[in-house]
Design a protein around this motif. Structure first.
Motif, PDB file in Angstrom:
ATOM      1  N   VAL A   1       0.837  -1.199   0.000  1.00 58.61           N
ATOM      2  CA  VAL A   1       0.000   0.000   0.000  1.00 58.61           C
ATOM      3  C   VAL A   1       0.871   1.247   0.000  1.00 58.61           C
ATOM      4  N   ILE A   2       0.552   2.192  -0.890  1.00 58.91           N
ATOM      5  CA  ILE A   2       1.249   3.467  -0.962  1.00 58.91           C
ATOM      6  C   ILE A   2       0.285   4.558  -0.492  1.00 58.91           C
ATOM      7  N   PHE A   3       0.753   5.423   0.423  1.00 65.44           N
ATOM      8  CA  PHE A   3      -0.086   6.482   0.977  1.00 65.44           C
ATOM      9  C   PHE A   3       0.307   7.840   0.414  1.00 65.44           C
ATOM     10  N   GLU A   4      -0.687   8.707   0.262  1.00 69.89           N
ATOM     11  CA  GLU A   4      -0.375  10.080  -0.133  1.00 69.89           C
ATOM     12  C   GLU A   4       0.300  10.794   1.029  1.00 69.89           C
ATOM     13  N   PRO A   5       1.126  11.802   0.755  1.00 72.01           N
ATOM     14  CA  PRO A   5       1.789  12.553   1.832  1.00 72.01           C
ATOM     15  C   PRO A   5       0.769  13.218   2.750  1.00 72.01           C
TER      16      PRO A   5
ATOM     17  N   GLY B   1     -13.477   5.132  -7.402  1.00 75.68           N
ATOM     18  CA  GLY B   1     -14.615   6.036  -7.557  1.00 75.68           C
ATOM     19  C   GLY B   1     -15.938   5.518  -7.046  1.00 75.68           C
ATOM     20  N   ILE B   2     -15.974   4.294  -6.526  1.00 76.41           N
ATOM     21  CA  ILE B   2     -17.225   3.711  -6.038  1.00 76.41           C
ATOM     22  C   ILE B   2     -17.217   3.678  -4.518  1.00 76.41           C
TER      23      ILE B   2
ATOM     24  N   ASP C   1      -2.954  -1.426 -10.527  1.00 77.05           N
ATOM     25  CA  ASP C   1      -3.048  -0.776  -9.225  1.00 77.05           C
ATOM     26  C   ASP C   1      -4.497  -0.389  -8.945  1.00 77.05           C
ATOM     27  N   ILE C   2      -4.860  -0.356  -7.680  1.00 81.71           N
ATOM     28  CA  ILE C   2      -6.216   0.008  -7.272  1.00 81.71           C
ATOM     29  C   ILE C   2      -6.148   1.256  -6.409  1.00 81.71           C
ATOM     30  N   ASN C   3      -6.887   2.284  -6.806  1.00 80.09           N
ATOM     31  CA  ASN C   3      -6.936   3.533  -6.047  1.00 80.09           C
ATOM     32  C   ASN C   3      -8.036   3.457  -4.994  1.00 80.09           C
ATOM     33  N   ILE C   4      -7.637   3.669  -3.748  1.00 81.04           N
ATOM     34  CA  ILE C   4      -8.569   3.611  -2.623  1.00 81.04           C
ATOM     35  C   ILE C   4      -8.542   4.942  -1.885  1.00 81.04           C
TER      36      ILE C   4
ATOM     37  N   THR D   1      -4.971   6.348  -1.101  1.00 80.85           N
ATOM     38  CA  THR D   1      -3.957   5.308  -1.084  1.00 80.85           C
ATOM     39  C   THR D   1      -3.993   4.563  -2.414  1.00 80.85           C
ATOM     40  N   ARG D   2      -2.941   3.795  -2.641  1.00 79.54           N
ATOM     41  CA  ARG D   2      -2.868   2.980  -3.855  1.00 79.54           C
ATOM     42  C   ARG D   2      -2.407   1.577  -3.477  1.00 79.54           C
ATOM     43  N   VAL D   3      -3.192   0.580  -3.872  1.00 79.76           N
ATOM     44  CA  VAL D   3      -2.869  -0.809  -3.579  1.00 79.76           C
ATOM     45  C   VAL D   3      -2.139  -1.407  -4.772  1.00 79.76           C
TER      46      VAL D   3
END
Length: 221
Positions: A123-127, A175-176, A150-153, A141-143
């Motif tokens: 998982v990558i987190f925004e700053p 987006g859901i 990649d999946i944007n959460i 976040t991005r999985v």
């Protein structure tokens, strides 16, 4: 649509992780929402990994993990009231309280099933950003799952009035919104059948055995 919701729950939980190991009496609180989400991802999978021998023998143990590690950090009441929507003015307090419990248990079962999909995703987190006086924020976040897109959460967090601590109330995958989807699924039923009837339905659904979400051609709508 139901299968899509399960996938949203699965990917959102993979990103959220679950939260630090603590008993209900020792729940850690966070006044920094970014630290909260990062603590979730950093510590949560450790519990899942450590409990694998138990999970392999009894997948229902995932329900225990969700209740102990995730539920304390979810604003279940706020989320449940959002599902009821404007119909809330036509309900009794005892019926609302019963629905909150049933909705929480229903989501616990959904999340427990989603956790069967855990395969050590990254998982990558925004700053982190300044929160200021905001009471509702979104953390992106991005999985990353090798071999898959990649999946944007996005996690929506809320700080209740007169509180410094943050809780998650919604998760948005590509987006859901999981919460909006549940409102669409249950809202009409609440208006047509009444809150007590839908509460009884959720109680029965939450009792179903924990199973992995169906995928591909085997999935049923």
């Amino acid at each position: 649509m139901k299968n899509l919701l399960v996938k949203i729950a699965a990917t959102a939980l993979i990103s959220l992780g679950l939260i630090a190991q603590a008993s209900a009496a020792e729940v850690k609180t966070y006044n920094d929402p970014y630290k909260m989400i990062e603590a979730v991802a950093d510590q949560a999978f450790r519990r899942i990994a450590n409990d694998q021998p138990v999970i392999e023998k009894d997948v229902e143990h995932l329900r225990v993990i969700v209740n102990e590690e995730l539920v304390p950090y979810i604003d279940s009441r706020y989320a449940a009231f959002r599902v009821i929507g404007n119909y809330i003015k036509q309900t009794k307090e005892e019926d609302r309280d019963a629905f909150v419990v049933a909705f929480k248990d229903y989501m616990v079962a959904t999340y427990a099933g989603a956790l069967t999909q855990y395969k050590n995703q990254k998982v990558i987190f925004e700053p982190a950003r300044a929160v200021g006086n905001q009471n509702i924020i979104t953390i992106k976040t991005r999985v990353i799952d090798p071999g898959k897109p990649d999946i944007n959460i996005e996690f929506k967090l809320r700080r209740a009035k007169d509180s410094e601590n943050w809780q998650v109330f919604d998760m948005v995958a590509e987006g859901i919104s999981l919460l909006d989807s549940k409102r669409a699924e249950l809202g009409n039923m609440i208006r047509q059948q009444g809150l007590a009837s839908v509460t009884a339905l959720l109680v029965e659904k939450s009792k179903a055995p924990i199973t992995a979400p169906m995928q591909g051609n085997n999935a049923k709508n």
